[in-house]
Design a protein around this motif. Structure first.
Motif, PDB file in Angstrom:
ATOM      1  N   PRO B  66       0.817  -1.214   0.000  1.00 26.32           N
ATOM      2  CA  PRO B  66       0.000   0.000   0.000  1.00 26.32           C
ATOM      3  C   PRO B  66       0.849   1.261   0.000  1.00 26.32           C
ATOM      4  O   PRO B  66       0.424   2.306  -0.485  1.00 26.32           O
ATOM      5  CB  PRO B  66      -0.787  -0.104   1.316  1.00 26.32           C
ATOM      6  CG  PRO B  66      -0.734  -1.531   1.688  1.00 26.32           C
ATOM      7  CD  PRO B  66       0.564  -2.048   1.175  1.00 26.32           C
ATOM      8  N   LYS B  67       2.034   1.150   0.580  1.00 31.06           N
ATOM      9  CA  LYS B  67       2.895   2.334   0.674  1.00 31.06           C
ATOM     10  C   LYS B  67       4.286   1.944   0.204  1.00 31.06           C
ATOM     11  O   LYS B  67       4.830   0.928   0.665  1.00 31.06           O
ATOM     12  CB  LYS B  67       2.945   2.805   2.127  1.00 31.06           C
ATOM     13  CG  LYS B  67       3.732   4.070   2.338  1.00 31.06           C
ATOM     14  CD  LYS B  67       3.436   4.699   3.696  1.00 31.06           C
ATOM     15  CE  LYS B  67       3.735   3.779   4.860  1.00 31.06           C
ATOM     16  NZ  LYS B  67       3.405   4.400   6.156  1.00 31.06           N
ATOM     17  N   LYS B  96      -0.866   9.559  -1.952  1.00 34.36           N
ATOM     18  CA  LYS B  96      -0.325  10.801  -1.387  1.00 34.36           C
ATOM     19  C   LYS B  96       1.200  10.779  -1.515  1.00 34.36           C
ATOM     20  O   LYS B  96       1.830   9.747  -1.252  1.00 34.36           O
ATOM     21  CB  LYS B  96      -0.725  10.900   0.080  1.00 34.36           C
ATOM     22  CG  LYS B  96      -0.230  12.147   0.767  1.00 34.36           C
ATOM     23  CD  LYS B  96      -0.634  12.128   2.244  1.00 34.36           C
ATOM     24  CE  LYS B  96      -0.077  13.344   2.962  1.00 34.36           C
ATOM     25  NZ  LYS B  96      -0.389  13.293   4.401  1.00 34.36           N
ATOM     26  N   LEU B  97       1.754  11.927  -1.931  1.00 25.16           N
ATOM     27  CA  LEU B  97       3.202  12.038  -2.088  1.00 25.16           C
ATOM     28  C   LEU B  97       3.817  12.691  -0.861  1.00 25.16           C
ATOM     29  O   LEU B  97       3.309  13.693  -0.361  1.00 25.16           O
ATOM     30  CB  LEU B  97       3.534  12.906  -3.305  1.00 25.16           C
ATOM     31  CG  LEU B  97       3.456  12.253  -4.674  1.00 25.16           C
ATOM     32  CD1 LEU B  97       3.599  13.313  -5.755  1.00 25.16           C
ATOM     33  CD2 LEU B  97       4.528  11.192  -4.824  1.00 25.16           C
ATOM     34  N   ASP B 129       1.790   6.850  -0.812  1.00 25.48           N
ATOM     35  CA  ASP B 129       0.920   6.159   0.142  1.00 25.48           C
ATOM     36  C   ASP B 129      -0.487   6.048  -0.433  1.00 25.48           C
ATOM     37  O   ASP B 129      -1.181   7.045  -0.632  1.00 25.48           O
ATOM     38  CB  ASP B 129       0.899   6.940   1.466  1.00 25.48           C
ATOM     39  CG  ASP B 129       0.278   6.128   2.589  1.00 25.48           C
ATOM     40  OD1 ASP B 129      -0.342   5.092   2.286  1.00 25.48           O
ATOM     41  OD2 ASP B 129       0.416   6.530   3.754  1.00 25.48           O
ATOM     42  N   ASN B 130      -0.914   4.819  -0.686  1.00 23.36           N
ATOM     43  CA  ASN B 130      -2.249   4.586  -1.233  1.00 23.36           C
ATOM     44  C   ASN B 130      -3.353   4.810  -0.206  1.00 23.36           C
ATOM     45  O   ASN B 130      -4.487   5.113  -0.565  1.00 23.36           O
ATOM     46  CB  ASN B 130      -2.366   3.147  -1.739  1.00 23.36           C
ATOM     47  CG  ASN B 130      -2.020   3.008  -3.212  1.00 23.36           C
ATOM     48  OD1 ASN B 130      -2.536   3.756  -4.037  1.00 23.36           O
ATOM     49  ND2 ASN B 130      -1.146   2.074  -3.545  1.00 23.36           N
ATOM     50  N   TYR B 131      -3.036   4.581   1.059  1.00 25.42           N
ATOM     51  CA  TYR B 131      -4.069   4.682   2.102  1.00 25.42           C
ATOM     52  C   TYR B 131      -3.567   5.569   3.246  1.00 25.42           C
ATOM     53  O   TYR B 131      -3.336   5.092   4.359  1.00 25.42           O
ATOM     54  CB  TYR B 131      -4.416   3.290   2.640  1.00 25.42           C
ATOM     55  CG  TYR B 131      -4.910   2.337   1.577  1.00 25.42           C
ATOM     56  CD1 TYR B 131      -6.221   2.385   1.139  1.00 25.42           C
ATOM     57  CD2 TYR B 131      -4.045   1.404   1.019  1.00 25.42           C
ATOM     58  CE1 TYR B 131      -6.673   1.521   0.154  1.00 25.42           C
ATOM     59  CE2 TYR B 131      -4.488   0.533   0.036  1.00 25.42           C
ATOM     60  CZ  TYR B 131      -5.802   0.602  -0.388  1.00 25.42           C
ATOM     61  OH  TYR B 131      -6.235  -0.250  -1.349  1.00 25.42           O
ATOM     62  N   ALA B 227      -2.175   1.143   8.815  1.00 22.81           N
ATOM     63  CA  ALA B 227      -3.010   1.442   9.991  1.00 22.81           C
ATOM     64  C   ALA B 227      -2.340   0.971  11.279  1.00 22.81           C
ATOM     65  O   ALA B 227      -3.005   0.447  12.177  1.00 22.81           O
ATOM     66  CB  ALA B 227      -4.393   0.801   9.829  1.00 22.81           C
ATOM     67  N   GLY B 228      -1.045   1.084  11.330  1.00 25.87           N
ATOM     68  CA  GLY B 228      -0.309   0.718  12.541  1.00 25.87           C
ATOM     69  C   GLY B 228      -0.067  -0.764  12.702  1.00 25.87           C
ATOM     70  O   GLY B 228       0.380  -1.211  13.767  1.00 25.87           O
TER      71      GLY B 228
END
Lengths: 348, 363
Positions: B66-67, B96-97, B129-131, B227-228
């Motif tokens: 995802p990232k 997100k960049l 980052d996709n999420y 998500a951690g």
């Protein structure tokens, strides 16, 4: 060039070798088989046993004029191949179902062993080697003490140097053995007590029902305890095909449970094991007292040494040399890693 | 003359001995180091998750997390423009960049192009980052599709109903690692309409499978966080974790900053039916591996290889064998194709079983 000379020497030796003279030179040579077939035609069977013999077992015999034995080997190969294909089809069709596997895996193993054996028999028969082999005394009926040192490498375990002690007391109808395998640092211990009763003993068959207990423990807090009851079959098919007479193999079928302990706690993993098996050929022939050469496949899942790929193949190769009550064994096992050991012992 | 016979016997044994010694694939097991690295116009380019293929002046990667991180190290005295086509990305929004450097352009479906101008002798690192800022997720897990096209289509169709963030295939995506099956596999994973992350299985490794697998999917051992939580993909495709894989897993699992920790492998450590040996090749090593997982507070492990659903729990660690996604079904257990939906919500992790009446294959 050197290979060419070697091959010519081997072939020449194969032509001129007289099995009877071999037998007379042996220390405890058995009475050799009196065979009516023509020795002078044997040499041509050696290359035929390889091409096309690797594919069509018995070709060596058949194409060198021993058509009856060659045809029997071919039929046996067909039977073994059929059994193997059938069992493999069943394994694949049921996707290795836990319900059918206890039958199909041993069947595949047995068929595979028989398949390999027919080729060995072809080679041994046409080369005249089968005359210098002897069934000798089954290992379960021998009494001996044996110490060995082993070096072990595998993917994970930090254990490399092992001291092994085996004591066996064997009689005609039962045997009892105790094996202790200690890693040099004390990080791993393996104790195996087993005994067996000879259910049937004849010229062609040795059948043992065995019982055993085994405890393996490592310093990481993992302990394995297994109760196993292998059925040991030592089969000689010489009654069926003469050249199979002195070639025999073993097949174990085991049943057991294992308990894994975690960090000193009593939690466990239940890992039932049915149908652990091994097979191979042990070829003994008189050299001094005798020399035994063995190679085999072994499949079980509670060892340090795991297997690779299909059927988790762990192979064992060994040499055992007996001379005037002393014995020395050299073993090499390999799968995902290897174990190499050498030993000295006494036989009584 | 007896020596002649001894020699003959030895020669007869040689083919058997050689054949038995040949297959040692473990040397390839952790050979991931050069994956995702290329050089262009004196700029060293590295992608953290996925292969990096250069065709002319264009770069392609299939993103396996995802990232991801992209790094560029230039020794060129001139400025260089680099464009990388990234597939297997989230479709409903651009990643997100961080830092906000370069441009992202969607060029269709799951593929976006990242373009950046590297200044002379500049070193930069960019995170995609996709999420971003997620505290929950929902993903699917399936195993052993084995190039079953019909079952695969049905699985993907069913999975699309669950509003998943991503999907994990725990090995044996293909049946035989041939070019046409790789081609099918790369098309098939797009049917899920979400990113699909793949674990290497034994069927991927036949022949020169490692090489082809790495060309298409990148590293065989990798990890990401979301998500951690930790998601750790391991190569135990040959039914054994090598020493390197074991230590790689241990080093990541020791980190206790994660809320939940997951491990994904093709082979489960312990096969409950020991006789068929579909767990680790050595149960001794399996127990050692289980101890390591338990010691490091793993929460769940997902595996395939066995073509039927199993679950077991050891010392607080939950193990799932997710069953077949199209490979030959284990008969007599009454279970056809199945995948799991794993969801992290406010009150913990929930696992749901989804059955798909997939066609029997190949019989």
């Amino acid at each position: 060039m050197a290979w060419g000379v070697l091959i010519i020497m081997l072939l020449t030796g194969g032509v001129t070798a007289n099995p009877d003279s071999l037998a007379s030179e042996a220390f405890h040579a058995p009475e050799p088989d009196r065979d009516s077939t023509h020795v002078h035609t044997q040499w041509i069977g050696i290359p035929f046993a390889i091409v096309p013999g690797l594919l069509l077992h018995g070709s060596g015999h058949y194409l060198s004029g021993r058509k009856v034995e060659g045809a029997k080997l071919m039929k046996t190969q067909g039977l073994a191949l059929g059994g193997f294909v059938l069992s493999m089809f069943g394994i694949i069709y049921t996707a290795g179902s836990g319900i059918t596997s206890p039958v199909l895996y041993p069947m595949a193993s047995f068929s595979g062993a028989l398949f390999a054996m027919t080729w060995f028999s072809d080679v041994l028969g046409v080369s005249g080697l089968s005359r210098s082999l002897d069934r000798s005394r089954p290992i379960q009926k021998q009494s001996f003490l044996d110490f060995h040192f082993a070096h072990h490498e595998d993917h994970q375990s930090p254990y490399h140097r092992f001291l092994n002690f085996t004591a066996q007391f064997g009689m005609d109808d039962f045997f009892l053995s105790l094996m202790s395998d200690q890693e040099a640092s004390g990080g791993y211990q393996d104790y195996h007590l087993k005994g067996g009763y000879n259910l049937k003993s004849s010229e062609n068959l040795e059948l043992y029902m065995m019982g055993g207990m085994r405890r393996q423990q490592s310093e990481e807090g993992i302990a394995l305890t297994q109760l196993d009851m292998p059925l040991h079959v030592d089969l000689d098919l010489g009654w069926f095909i003469r050249t199979l007479k002195h070639v025999y193999f073993q097949n174990w079928i085991s049943y057991g449970y294992q308990w894994f302990h975690f960090n000193g706690k009593t939690d466990f993993i239940h890992d039932m094991s049915i149908g652990q098996m091994s097979f191979g050929q042990r070829l003994r022939f008189y050299f001094s007292d005798y020399l035994q050469v063995g190679t085999g496949y072994h499949r079980e899942n509670n060892q340090l040494l795991g297997g690779t790929d299909f059927l988790l193949m762990v192979f064992h190769h060994d040499l055992r040399f007996d001379y005037k009550g002393f014995l020395s064994q050299w073993k090499f096992s390999h799968g995902l890693g290897y174990r190499l050991s050498g030993s000295l012992g006494v036989q009584f | 003359m007896k020596y002649v016979h001894l020699t003959l016997l030895a020669i007869a044994l040689i083919p058997i001995l050689l054949a038995s010694c040949l297959n040692h694939p473990d040397a390839e097991r952790f050979n991931d180091h050069q994956i995702g690295i290329e050089t262009y116009e004196q700029v060293a380019i590295e992608v953290s998750h996925g292969p990096l293929i250069r065709i002319g002046s264009e770069f392609f990667t299939r993103v396996q997390a995802p990232k991801i991180d992209l790094s560029f190290q230039s020794t060129n005295p001139e400025s260089v423009t680099v464009a990388i086509h990234l597939s297997n990305m989230r479709r409903d929004s651009l990643p997100k960049l961080n830092p906000d450097r370069g441009t992202l352009t969607r060029i269709g479906g799951d593929t976006v192009t990242y373009s950046v101008v590297i200044a002379p002798n500049e070193n930069i690192s960019v995170e995609l980052d996709n999420y971003p800022d997620r505290s929950h997720y929902r993903f699917g897990v399936v195993g052993d599709v084995q190039s079953n096209r019909v079952a695969g289509r049905m699985l993907a169709e069913s999975a699309r109903n669950y509003n998943l963030d991503f999907f994990v295939i725990v090995g044996d995506l293909v049946n035989q690692p041939e070019d046409k099956e790789w081609g099918w596999a790369l098309d098939f994973v797009k049917q899920f309409a979400v990113p699909v992350y793949v674990v290497v299985g034994n069927h991927e490794l036949f022949g020169d499978g490692y090489k082809k697998y790495r060309q298409h999917f990148g590293k065989t051992n990798y990890q990401f966080s979301l998500a951690g939580d930790l998601f750790l993909m391991l190569d135990v495709a040959d039914q054994s974790p090598s020493r390197e894989v074991y230590h790689y897993a241990e080093s990541l699992l020791e980190n206790d900053t994660y809320d939940y920790k997951y491990v994904f492998t093709h082979v489960t450590p312990v096969d409950q039916y020991g006789n068929r040996n579909n767990g680790f090749a050595s149960s001794f090593h399996a127990a050692r591996f289980l101890n390591m997982l338990q010691r490091n507070n793993l929460d769940m492990m997902f595996s395939g290889h066995i073509h039927s659903y199993k679950e077991y729990r050891v010392e607080g660690v939950q193990y799932y064998v997710v069953g077949t996604g199209g490979g030959i079904q284990e008969k007599l257990d009454g279970i056809e194709c199945r995948f799991l939906v794993v969801e992290k919500k406010g009150n913990g992790i929930h696992v749901e079983k989804v059955d798909v009446p997939c066609p029997v294959y190949p019989f």
